[in-house]
Design a protein around this motif. Structure first.
Motif, PDB file in Angstrom:
ATOM      1  N   GLU A 110       0.808  -1.375  -0.245  1.00  0.00           N
ATOM      2  CA  GLU A 110      -0.054   0.047  -0.039  1.00  0.00           C
ATOM      3  C   GLU A 110       0.501   1.439  -0.269  1.00  0.00           C
ATOM      4  O   GLU A 110       0.420   2.078  -0.220  1.00  0.00           O
ATOM      5  CB  GLU A 110      -0.804  -0.200   1.122  1.00  0.00           C
ATOM      6  CG  GLU A 110      -2.030   1.573   1.008  1.00  0.00           C
ATOM      7  CD  GLU A 110      -2.365   1.773   3.116  1.00  0.00           C
ATOM      8  OE1 GLU A 110      -3.111   2.570   2.940  1.00  0.00           O
ATOM      9  OE2 GLU A 110      -1.967   0.416   3.556  1.00  0.00           O
ATOM     10  N   TYR A 117      -3.713   1.137  -6.385  1.00  0.00           N
ATOM     11  CA  TYR A 117      -3.683   2.119  -4.932  1.00  0.00           C
ATOM     12  C   TYR A 117      -4.497   1.824  -3.936  1.00  0.00           C
ATOM     13  O   TYR A 117      -5.263   1.311  -3.079  1.00  0.00           O
ATOM     14  CB  TYR A 117      -3.069   3.596  -4.624  1.00  0.00           C
ATOM     15  CG  TYR A 117      -3.419   3.965  -2.582  1.00  0.00           C
ATOM     16  CD1 TYR A 117      -2.973   3.461  -2.638  1.00  0.00           C
ATOM     17  CD2 TYR A 117      -4.099   5.181  -2.613  1.00  0.00           C
ATOM     18  CE1 TYR A 117      -2.289   4.734  -1.198  1.00  0.00           C
ATOM     19  CE2 TYR A 117      -4.814   5.529  -1.537  1.00  0.00           C
ATOM     20  CZ  TYR A 117      -3.742   5.209  -0.729  1.00  0.00           C
ATOM     21  OH  TYR A 117      -4.238   5.693   0.704  1.00  0.00           O
ATOM     22  N   ASP A 118      -6.109   2.004  -4.328  1.00  0.00           N
ATOM     23  CA  ASP A 118      -7.174   1.312  -4.286  1.00  0.00           C
ATOM     24  C   ASP A 118      -7.417   0.153  -3.730  1.00  0.00           C
ATOM     25  O   ASP A 118      -7.530  -0.385  -2.537  1.00  0.00           O
ATOM     26  CB  ASP A 118      -8.389   1.612  -4.952  1.00  0.00           C
ATOM     27  CG  ASP A 118      -8.214   3.161  -5.016  1.00  0.00           C
ATOM     28  OD1 ASP A 118      -8.091   3.977  -4.791  1.00  0.00           O
ATOM     29  OD2 ASP A 118      -8.867   3.606  -6.520  1.00  0.00           O
ATOM     30  N   ILE A 119      -6.810  -0.854  -4.326  1.00  0.00           N
ATOM     31  CA  ILE A 119      -6.586  -2.371  -4.024  1.00  0.00           C
ATOM     32  C   ILE A 119      -5.966  -2.395  -2.917  1.00  0.00           C
ATOM     33  O   ILE A 119      -6.115  -3.539  -2.548  1.00  0.00           O
ATOM     34  CB  ILE A 119      -6.397  -3.112  -5.544  1.00  0.00           C
ATOM     35  CG1 ILE A 119      -7.643  -2.785  -6.337  1.00  0.00           C
ATOM     36  CG2 ILE A 119      -6.400  -4.541  -5.100  1.00  0.00           C
ATOM     37  CD1 ILE A 119      -7.116  -3.930  -7.639  1.00  0.00           C
ATOM     38  N   LYS A 179       1.277   3.691  -2.940  1.00  0.00           N
ATOM     39  CA  LYS A 179       0.812   5.047  -2.654  1.00  0.00           C
ATOM     40  C   LYS A 179       1.974   6.862  -3.100  1.00  0.00           C
ATOM     41  O   LYS A 179       1.331   7.540  -3.446  1.00  0.00           O
ATOM     42  CB  LYS A 179       0.475   5.330  -1.082  1.00  0.00           C
ATOM     43  CG  LYS A 179      -0.122   6.923  -0.593  1.00  0.00           C
ATOM     44  CD  LYS A 179      -1.483   7.157  -0.977  1.00  0.00           C
ATOM     45  CE  LYS A 179      -1.705   8.707  -0.624  1.00  0.00           C
ATOM     46  NZ  LYS A 179      -1.204   9.595  -0.684  1.00  0.00           N
ATOM     47  N   LYS A 237      -4.683  -0.621  -0.704  1.00  0.00           N
ATOM     48  CA  LYS A 237      -5.173   0.145   0.055  1.00  0.00           C
ATOM     49  C   LYS A 237      -6.063  -0.754   0.838  1.00  0.00           C
ATOM     50  O   LYS A 237      -6.827  -0.916   2.515  1.00  0.00           O
ATOM     51  CB  LYS A 237      -5.736   1.368   0.108  1.00  0.00           C
ATOM     52  CG  LYS A 237      -5.960   2.352   1.279  1.00  0.00           C
ATOM     53  CD  LYS A 237      -7.022   3.437   1.072  1.00  0.00           C
ATOM     54  CE  LYS A 237      -7.388   4.150   2.152  1.00  0.00           C
ATOM     55  NZ  LYS A 237      -8.169   5.679   2.344  1.00  0.00           N
ATOM     56  N   GLU A 238      -7.651  -1.498   0.147  1.00  0.00           N
ATOM     57  CA  GLU A 238      -8.482  -2.374   0.916  1.00  0.00           C
ATOM     58  C   GLU A 238      -7.705  -3.743   1.000  1.00  0.00           C
ATOM     59  O   GLU A 238      -8.339  -4.460   2.236  1.00  0.00           O
ATOM     60  CB  GLU A 238      -9.358  -2.561  -0.440  1.00  0.00           C
ATOM     61  CG  GLU A 238     -10.486  -2.732  -0.134  1.00  0.00           C
ATOM     62  CD  GLU A 238     -12.122  -3.837  -0.980  1.00  0.00           C
ATOM     63  OE1 GLU A 238     -12.668  -4.181  -1.415  1.00  0.00           O
ATOM     64  OE2 GLU A 238     -11.298  -3.034  -2.035  1.00  0.00           O
ATOM     65  N   ASN A 239      -7.157  -4.267   0.391  1.00  0.00           N
ATOM     66  CA  ASN A 239      -6.351  -5.253   0.950  1.00  0.00           C
ATOM     67  C   ASN A 239      -5.914  -5.186   2.229  1.00  0.00           C
ATOM     68  O   ASN A 239      -5.384  -5.835   3.289  1.00  0.00           O
ATOM     69  CB  ASN A 239      -4.850  -5.484  -0.258  1.00  0.00           C
ATOM     70  CG  ASN A 239      -6.279  -6.706  -1.076  1.00  0.00           C
ATOM     71  OD1 ASN A 239      -7.235  -6.540  -1.415  1.00  0.00           O
ATOM     72  ND2 ASN A 239      -5.082  -6.575  -2.551  1.00  0.00           N
ATOM     73  N   SER A 240      -5.093  -4.228   2.254  1.00  0.00           N
ATOM     74  CA  SER A 240      -3.959  -4.021   3.590  1.00  0.00           C
ATOM     75  C   SER A 240      -5.005  -3.697   4.898  1.00  0.00           C
ATOM     76  O   SER A 240      -4.981  -3.637   6.200  1.00  0.00           O
ATOM     77  CB  SER A 240      -3.542  -2.350   3.876  1.00  0.00           C
ATOM     78  OG  SER A 240      -2.904  -1.671   4.984  1.00  0.00           O
ATOM     79  N   THR A 241      -6.423  -3.040   4.418  1.00  0.00           N
ATOM     80  CA  THR A 241      -7.008  -2.548   5.729  1.00  0.00           C
ATOM     81  C   THR A 241      -8.277  -3.851   6.135  1.00  0.00           C
ATOM     82  O   THR A 241      -7.781  -4.013   7.654  1.00  0.00           O
ATOM     83  CB  THR A 241      -8.365  -1.543   5.030  1.00  0.00           C
ATOM     84  OG1 THR A 241      -7.451   0.299   4.616  1.00  0.00           O
ATOM     85  CG2 THR A 241      -9.533  -1.370   6.355  1.00  0.00           C
ATOM     86  N   LYS A 242      -8.127  -4.757   4.917  1.00  0.00           N
ATOM     87  CA  LYS A 242      -8.922  -5.899   5.807  1.00  0.00           C
ATOM     88  C   LYS A 242      -8.063  -6.617   6.006  1.00  0.00           C
ATOM     89  O   LYS A 242      -7.727  -7.835   7.462  1.00  0.00           O
ATOM     90  CB  LYS A 242      -8.958  -7.176   4.492  1.00  0.00           C
ATOM     91  CG  LYS A 242     -10.133  -6.048   3.823  1.00  0.00           C
ATOM     92  CD  LYS A 242     -10.510  -7.297   2.584  1.00  0.00           C
ATOM     93  CE  LYS A 242     -12.301  -6.389   1.334  1.00  0.00           C
ATOM     94  NZ  LYS A 242     -12.567  -7.669   0.383  1.00  0.00           N
ATOM     95  N   GLN A 298      -5.987   3.009  -9.250  1.00  0.00           N
ATOM     96  CA  GLN A 298      -6.832   1.406  -9.078  1.00  0.00           C
ATOM     97  C   GLN A 298      -5.770   0.353  -7.761  1.00  0.00           C
ATOM     98  O   GLN A 298      -5.805   0.030  -7.615  1.00  0.00           O
ATOM     99  CB  GLN A 298      -6.455   0.640 -10.561  1.00  0.00           C
ATOM    100  CG  GLN A 298      -7.809   1.305 -11.092  1.00  0.00           C
ATOM    101  CD  GLN A 298      -8.296   0.647 -13.022  1.00  0.00           C
ATOM    102  OE1 GLN A 298      -7.972   0.162 -13.244  1.00  0.00           O
ATOM    103  NE2 GLN A 298      -9.522   1.379 -13.728  1.00  0.00           N
TER     104      GLN A 298
END
Length: 231
Positions: free
Chosen positions: A55, A109-111, A59, A113-118, A107
């Motif tokens: 992530e 980065y969004d993926i 970024k 970030k989502e993976n990192s959040t999960k 795109q």
């Protein structure tokens, strides 16, 4: 990763008490479960750190691309102000190229970030679950100590019951012996009384005989006196 998460899910959703009923030493098994989970947590941490790093990298590339686009825009404006339309066109073409790349980087980065959040949420939940299991382990250890103490008390109670039973048997034997002794003493007393009666009867017999002889002599003496005129 899927295997680790599945193992955590199984352990957290299962009834640990039921699982432990099947083993000889429950506390050793609990400690082993927790060691396994701690090991799994280490793997999850490594995976989470890698995803978070991805992530951060995505970024950084996105920010760098955005900065480059802004820079091309600024150079294009400077080139036009300087009267160099061709240079301005070149800067704008580069900006357009970077803008297309920016869309892809956004795109990515969004993926990421989502993976990192999960992954971070998953990691935090596992840490919380392990803390909960450690707390439950302490409670189970306390219950186990109480159960072991109760088992000891039950065994002592059985021993006491056995001792009381033996004491009761001892009392029964003592009662039988006392009864036998009392019976023997009574028989001895009866036998002694019978012997005494026999002696008394025997003495009376001779007393009677003696008294009888004396009476006959007196009678004869009286008759003799009468004959002689001595009365």
């Amino acid at each position: 990763m899927a295997g680790i998460l599945s193992r955590f899910k199984d352990i957290m959703s299962s009834n640990i008490n039921a699982l432990l009923d099947k083993v000889e030493d429950p506390m050793k098994m609990i400690d082993q479960y927790l060691r396994n989970l701690e090991s799994d947590l280490g793997k999850v941490k490594a995976e989470t750190a890698a995803v978070m790093a991805e992530e951060t990298r995505a970024k950084r590339e996105l920010d760098e691309c955005t900065e480059s686009i802004n820079k091309m825009q600024a150079y294009a404006e400077k080139a036009l102000l300087a009267g160099n339309e061709a240079d301005a066109r070149a800067f704008l073409e580069k900006k357009s190229e970077l803008s297309k790349k920016l869309s892809s980087l956004q795109q990515t980065y969004d993926i990421a970030k989502e993976n990192s959040t999960k992954m971070r949420a998953m990691h935090d939940k596992i840490v919380k679950d392990i803390a909960e299991l450690n707390s439950r382990r302490d409670q189970l250890k306390a219950k186990m100590a109480v159960a072991e103490t109760q088992e000891k008390l039950n065994k002592i109670g059985s021993s006491v019951d056995g001792a009381m039973g033996n004491m009761s048997k001892f009392d029964e034997m003592e009662a039988k012996i006392n009864k036998k002794l009392d019976t023997a003493n009574a028989m001895a007393e009866l036998n002694s009384s019978k012997d005494s009666d026999n002696i008394d009867d025997l003495m009376a017999k001779y007393d009677t005989q003696a008294n009888g002889a004396s009476s006959e002599t007196d009678d004869e003496l009286a008759a003799l006196k009468a004959k002689l005129g001595l009365q």
